[in-house]
Scaffold this active site. Structure first.
Site, PDB file in Angstrom:
ATOM      1  N   HIS A  46       0.792  -1.150  -0.082  1.00 40.20           N
ATOM      2  CA  HIS A  46       0.037  -0.073   0.116  1.00 40.20           C
ATOM      3  C   HIS A  46       1.025   1.193   0.044  1.00 40.20           C
ATOM      4  CE1 HIS A  46      -3.100   3.098   1.006  1.00 40.20           C
ATOM      5  NE2 HIS A  46      -2.440   3.046   2.286  1.00 40.20           N
ATOM      6  N   HIS A  70       3.461   7.375   5.328  1.00 40.82           N
ATOM      7  CA  HIS A  70       2.019   8.130   5.733  1.00 40.82           C
ATOM      8  C   HIS A  70       1.290   7.353   6.921  1.00 40.82           C
ATOM      9  CE1 HIS A  70      -0.256   5.625   2.689  1.00 40.82           C
ATOM     10  NE2 HIS A  70      -1.079   5.883   3.432  1.00 40.82           N
ATOM     11  N   GLU A  74       0.160   6.474  12.509  1.00 37.70           N
ATOM     12  CA  GLU A  74      -1.211   5.821  12.974  1.00 37.70           C
ATOM     13  C   GLU A  74      -1.218   4.210  13.288  1.00 37.70           C
ATOM     14  OE1 GLU A  74      -3.776   7.678  13.143  1.00 37.70           O
ATOM     15  OE2 GLU A  74      -5.623   6.353  12.893  1.00 37.70           O
ATOM     16  N   ASP A  75      -0.599   3.444  12.322  1.00 39.50           N
ATOM     17  CA  ASP A  75      -0.626   1.967  12.105  1.00 39.50           C
ATOM     18  C   ASP A  75       0.335   1.397  13.052  1.00 39.50           C
ATOM     19  OD1 ASP A  75      -2.785   2.708  10.743  1.00 39.50           O
ATOM     20  OD2 ASP A  75      -2.024   2.012   8.823  1.00 39.50           O
ATOM     21  N   ASP A 136      -3.297   8.116  -1.458  1.00 42.87           N
ATOM     22  CA  ASP A 136      -3.563   6.986  -0.614  1.00 42.87           C
ATOM     23  C   ASP A 136      -4.879   6.323  -1.008  1.00 42.87           C
ATOM     24  OD1 ASP A 136      -3.728   5.607   1.932  1.00 42.87           O
ATOM     25  OD2 ASP A 136      -4.895   7.420   2.827  1.00 42.87           O
ATOM     26  N   ASP A 256     -17.561  13.273 -27.724  1.00 41.73           N
ATOM     27  CA  ASP A 256     -16.232  13.213 -27.355  1.00 41.73           C
ATOM     28  C   ASP A 256     -15.652  11.905 -26.372  1.00 41.73           C
ATOM     29  OD1 ASP A 256     -17.539  13.660 -25.106  1.00 41.73           O
ATOM     30  OD2 ASP A 256     -16.214  15.224 -24.132  1.00 41.73           O
TER      31      ASP A 256
HETATM   32 MN    MN Z   1      -2.992   4.713   3.915  1.00 41.21          MN
END
Ligand code: MN
Length: 506
Positions: A46, A70, A74-75, A136, A256
C-alpha cells in the site's frame, strides 16, 4: 518492489533525493513488516503504491517519501519524534497532516459533503498533504474489493463525494477520472454495467474511424508544413460518460467519447493547426472552444473543436502543447513537482488562504501586497483561476452547481472537543450547536465555551471554533433562545419544549 522503481520516476533527482526515498523505503518496509492488508498482501504494498502514484504525478522526493511513511504514526506506533529525527520537519508535517485527515468523520449526507471538502482543505494546510491523501485513497479504492462488503459502499461514496471533487478542482484529471471510475461499480452497479457495455461497443467502431481520420489529418497538416506533432486519443472515463449520457440521452449525441489529441510545440502552432483543420473540415457550430485564451476554472487549457470528417462521422479534436497536456493530467501536482526543481530550499508552498481560494473560488483580497508576494511563484494559470469570477459556464462538465454551492455556501464548520465536525449556517450560536449534537444536550444547555473560554449563549460561532457545551440537569430552554437559534431544527425543538412547559403550567 524496489526503491529504484520509485526513484526512477522522480523528476531530475539529485543524489540526496534518491538517498531520501531509499531511506524512507527501507524504514517503511521495516516498520510495517508484521502488518498485512485485507488482501493478505504485505502492508508495505500500500505504501509503495501510494508513493508510486506520487512519483508519477511528478511530486518531489520529500512528498514521495512522505507517501511511504504516511501510515507509520497511525498504524505502527512510530513516534512523530522519530520521523522528525530521521526525515525532518517537512516530512513529519505531511505525515502528521495525512494522519489527521484520516480522523475526519464522513457523515454521508449531502449537506455535510461540501463542508467536509472544505474542512479537508482547511486541515491540510499544505497542498502536499492533500495530494498524499488522494494517492492513499487511490490505492485504497483500487483494492476496495478486499474490504468487507458492508464498508465498500460507504468508502466509495466518500471517495466520490469528497476526494474525486478535490482532485478535479486541483486539476489532477488523472486522479479524478480514475477515482470516479473506481467508485462507479460500487455506487451504481447496474448503471456501471450498462455504461461499460455501451462504451465497449461504441469504442471499437469509433477507433476504426478515428484511425482513418488521423491519417488524413497528418497528411493535411504535413502539406501545410506542420510536421512536428504528436497525436493520440483519449477515451472518456466511464463515469463521466454515464453523467453525460444521463444528460444527452443518446450516445449519438456525444462526440467526445474518443477525442483526438494533437500536441504541438507552441501556442502559435495550436491556433495554426486549428486554422488548417477548419479550412479542411467543416466544424460543428457551437463546439469550438478556446480554453487557451479562457482556461477552465481548474486551469485546463486546450483548443477544442468538433468536425465533420466528410465520410459521415464526427470527431472531437483537442489541440494543445505538451506542457498543457501535462498540466491537464497532473494539474497542480505538475507545478509542485517541477517547481521544486527551481528552488533551493524546498518549495515556495502556497499558503492556506491561497489554497482555500483555489478550492472555493473566493476572490483574491484587494490591495494586499503581502498576499501578492506570497503568490508570486504561483503558476499563472492558477493566478488566473484565483481571479476567476463566476459566469464562466463550462458546458462540458456538470460542475456549475458545485461551483455555485461553493460560492454561495453560507455555512461554517465547528468542532466538538472530541474533534467531531458540525456544519451550521453562518451566524449560528452555541444553542444551534448543542441541538445539532443531540436534542438532549440542547435541552439542558447552561453555558458554553468557545476555544476554552466561557461565552454568552448568543455568541456567533466562527469557522474552526471548538465548542464545548456545559449542561445542567435543571437547565431548560427559555423563549430568549428562539432569538439565538438560527437553525430551523433547533427552533422547532425549543418551541416544542416551551409549549410543553406552558401546557403543564396551565
Ligand atoms: Mn494509507
Amino acid at each position: 518492489m524496489t526503491p529504484k522503481e520509485l526513484t526512477d520516476k522522480l523528476v531530475n533527482p539529485t543524489p540526496q533525493d534518491i538517498a531520501l526515498v531509499t531511506k524512507a523505503y527501507t524504514f517503511a518496509e521495516n516498520a510495517h513488516k508484521d502488518h498485512k492488508r485485507n488482501s493478505g498482501e504485505p502492508y508495505f504494498t500500500h505504501l509503495f503504491e501510494t508513493a508510486k502514484t506520487l512519483a508519477e504525478l511528478g511530486m518531489s522526493a520529500t512528498t514521495v517519501s512522505a507517501g511511504l511513511l504516511h501510515d507509520t504514526i497511525e498504524d505502527v506506533d512510530v513516534t512523530p519524534e522519530t520521523i522528525e529525527k530521521e526525515f525532518g520537519k517537512d516530512i513529519l508535517f505531511i505525515v502528521d497532516g495525512v494522519t489527521k485527515l484520516g480522523h475526519v468523520r464522513y457523515r454521508g449526507t449531502d449537506r455535510h459533503n461540501e463542508s467536509l471538502r472544505k474542512l479537508f482543505v482547511a486541515m491540510s494546510q499544505d497542498i502536499r498533504v492533500l495530494i498524499v491523501k488522494l494517492a492513499d485513497r487511490l490505492h485504497n479504492m483500487r483494492t476496495l474489493s478486499h474490504v468487507p462488503k458492508e464498508k465498500q459502499e460507504r468508502i466509495a461514496r466518500e471517495t466520490m463525494e469528497v476526494y474525486a471533487p478535490i482532485a478535479y478542482r486541483l486539476g489532477i484529471r488523472k486522479l479524478h477520472r480514475e477515482l470516479e471510475d473506481l467508485c462507479f461499480p460500487y455506487i451504481e452497479p447496474e448503471a456501471y454495467k450498462e455504461t461499460e457495455a455501451t462504451l465497449k461497443k461504441k469504442r471499437k467502431e469509433m477507433e476504426e474511424k478515428l484511425e482513418k481520420f488521423l491519417k488524413n489529418l497528418k497528411k493535411t497538416l504535413g502539406t501545410s508544413g506542420v510536421t512536428n506533432i504528436k497525436t493520440d486519443y483519449r477515451v472518456k472515463g466511464l463515469y463521466s460518460l454515464y453523467r453525460k449520457l444521463k444528460r444527452k440521452k443518446e450516445i449519438q449525441n456525444i462526440y467526445d467519447i474518443l477525442a483526438l489529441r494533437v500536441m504541438v510545440p507552441t501556442v502559435d502552432d495550436c491556433y495554426r493547426v486549428l486554422g488548417i483543420i477548419h479550412s479542411t473540415w467543416r466544424p460543428l457550430p457551437g463546439r469550438i472552444k478556446d480554453f487557451i485564451a479562457f482556461p477552465k476554472p481548474n486551469g485546463y487549457r486546450s483548443l477544442h473543436t468538433t468536425v465533420f470528417t466528410g465520410d459521415g462521422n464526427i470527431v472531437e479534436i483537442q489541440i494543445k502543447t505538451e506542457e498543457m497536456q501535462r498540466e491537464a493530467e497532473y494539474g497542480i501536482a505538475s507545478h509542485l513537482g517541477y517547481k521544486a526543481k527551481t528552488t533551493q530550499r524546498g518549495l515556495p508552498l502556497p499558503g492556506l488562504d491561497w489554497i482555500k481560494r483555489l478550492i472555493y473560488r473566493e476572490p483574491a483580497p484587494e490591495n494586499n501586497t503581502q498576499k501578492e508576494d506570497a503568490t508570486r511563484d504561483v503558476p499563472s494559470w492558477i493566478r488566473d483561476l484565483v481571479d476567476y469570477q463566476k459566469n464562466e459556464k463550462d458546458p462540458e462538465e456538470e460542475w456549475d452547481d458545485q461551483i455555485k454551492s461553493d460560492f454561495f455556501s453560507h455555512r461554517i464548520f465547528v468542532f466538538s472537543p472530541e474533534g467531531d465536525v458540525i456544519d451550521l449556517p453562518i451566524d449560528s450560536t452555541p444553542i444551534d450547536f448543542a441541538y445539532a449534537i443531540h436534542s438532549e444536550i440542547g435541552e439542558h444547555v447552561s453555558g458554553a465555551r468557545i476555544n476554552g473560554k466561557m461565552i454568552s449563549l448568543d455568541t456567533r460561532l466562527q469557522n474552526g471554533d471548538i465548542v464545548e457545551i456545559v449542561t445542567k440537569k435543571n437547565a431548560k430552554p427559555s423563549s430568549k433562545w428562539l432569538d439565538y437559534a438560527k437553525t430551523a431544527s433547533a427552533r422547532r425543538k425549543i418551541r416544542a419544549t416551551l409549549q410543553n412547559q406552558n401546557n403543564r403550567h396551565k
